[in-house]
Write an enzyme that holds these catalytic residues in place. Structure first.
Site, PDB file in Angstrom:
ATOM      1  N   GLY A  91     -10.146  -2.580   4.297  1.00  0.00           N
ATOM      2  CA  GLY A  91      -8.792  -1.396   3.549  1.00  0.00           C
ATOM      3  C   GLY A  91      -7.972  -2.181   2.336  1.00  0.00           C
ATOM      4  N   SER A  92      -8.278  -1.235   1.378  1.00  0.00           N
ATOM      5  CA  SER A  92      -7.083  -1.794   0.031  1.00  0.00           C
ATOM      6  C   SER A  92      -7.100  -0.332  -0.615  1.00  0.00           C
ATOM      7  CB  SER A  92      -7.562  -3.729  -0.292  1.00  0.00           C
ATOM      8  OG  SER A  92      -8.608  -3.189  -0.264  1.00  0.00           O
ATOM      9  N   ARG A  93      -6.414  -0.765  -1.428  1.00  0.00           N
ATOM     10  CA  ARG A  93      -5.892   0.302  -3.193  1.00  0.00           C
ATOM     11  C   ARG A  93      -5.644  -0.276  -3.897  1.00  0.00           C
ATOM     12  NH1 ARG A  93      -0.282   2.492  -2.899  1.00  0.00           N
ATOM     13  NH2 ARG A  93       0.226   1.840  -4.644  1.00  0.00           N
TER      14      ARG A  93
END
Length: 201
Positions: free
Chosen positions: A170-172
């Protein structure tokens, strides 16, 4: 499969294969093997790297996910922040064609990517010189991530939609639109790397 996935994918597939072989002829061992096989299947899904067709638009999304925020910056740019959950494709792509003029890795923490404290997370900052000016792309690590894998180096040319790197789990990803370029997306909108247009006409 995504470049840079081998350290996670190969061990999980090997463990699943060994568990499946050991489970033959035993219901107990079969039940024990199921979580290992499920984990390998999940890893295979997570590290998928599908082809994307050519899209139209000056600036394309660099990531799959949901637009988390649209943030005007003091210098006149607009930051388009896209949150990627573990089910999204995590290979990121160049929003425009140009030349990579900078790839800067900054170490940091591992807060959830949707948390405002993620501003202090590990990140890789890409600077691209394009036909509409300088464009910045920032890959930000999430709570579970321990590695961002860049695919290109400073000085290389990149085509629009070309793969630039992988963030594990999960990340941005933030894309900073140049001054005078307005966003065409809205908060909460789903976007796809290399396909969804970010800028308005």
């Amino acid at each position: 499969m995504a470049q840079g996935s081998a350290p996670w994918l190969v061990p999980s597939l090997a463990a699943a294969g060994a568990a499946a072989l050991a489970a033959r002829g035993s219901r107990v061992r079969t039940a024990a093997a199921l979580p290992v096989v499920a984990l390998a299947a999940g890893m295979t899904w997570f590290f998928r790297d599908p082809e994307r067709g050519p899209a139209t638009g000056r600036v394309l999304s660099a990531a799959d996910g949901v637009v988390q925020s649209l943030d005007p910056q003091p210098d006149g740019r607009v930051r388009v922040a896209v949150f990627m959950n573990p089910l999204n494709v995590h290979v990121n792509r160049a929003p425009l064609a140009g030349v990579v003029t900078g790839v800067e890795h900054r170490p940091g923490g591992f807060r959830p990517a949707f948390d405002k404290d993620s501003e202090r997370n590990e990140r890789v900052i890409w600077t691209l010189e394009t036909e509409i000016g300088e464009v910045t792309v920032v890959q930000i690590a999430g709570a579970m991530v321990r590695r961002i894998v860049p695919y290109l180096a400073a000085g290389q040319k990149v085509e629009q939609g070309e793969r630039i790197g992988l963030i594990r789990f999960g990340s941005r990803v933030d894309v900073y639109l140049p001054t005078g370029v307005a966003p065409a997306v809205e908060v909460g909108q789903k976007v796809r790397a290399g396909e969804t247009r970010l800028d308005a006409d």
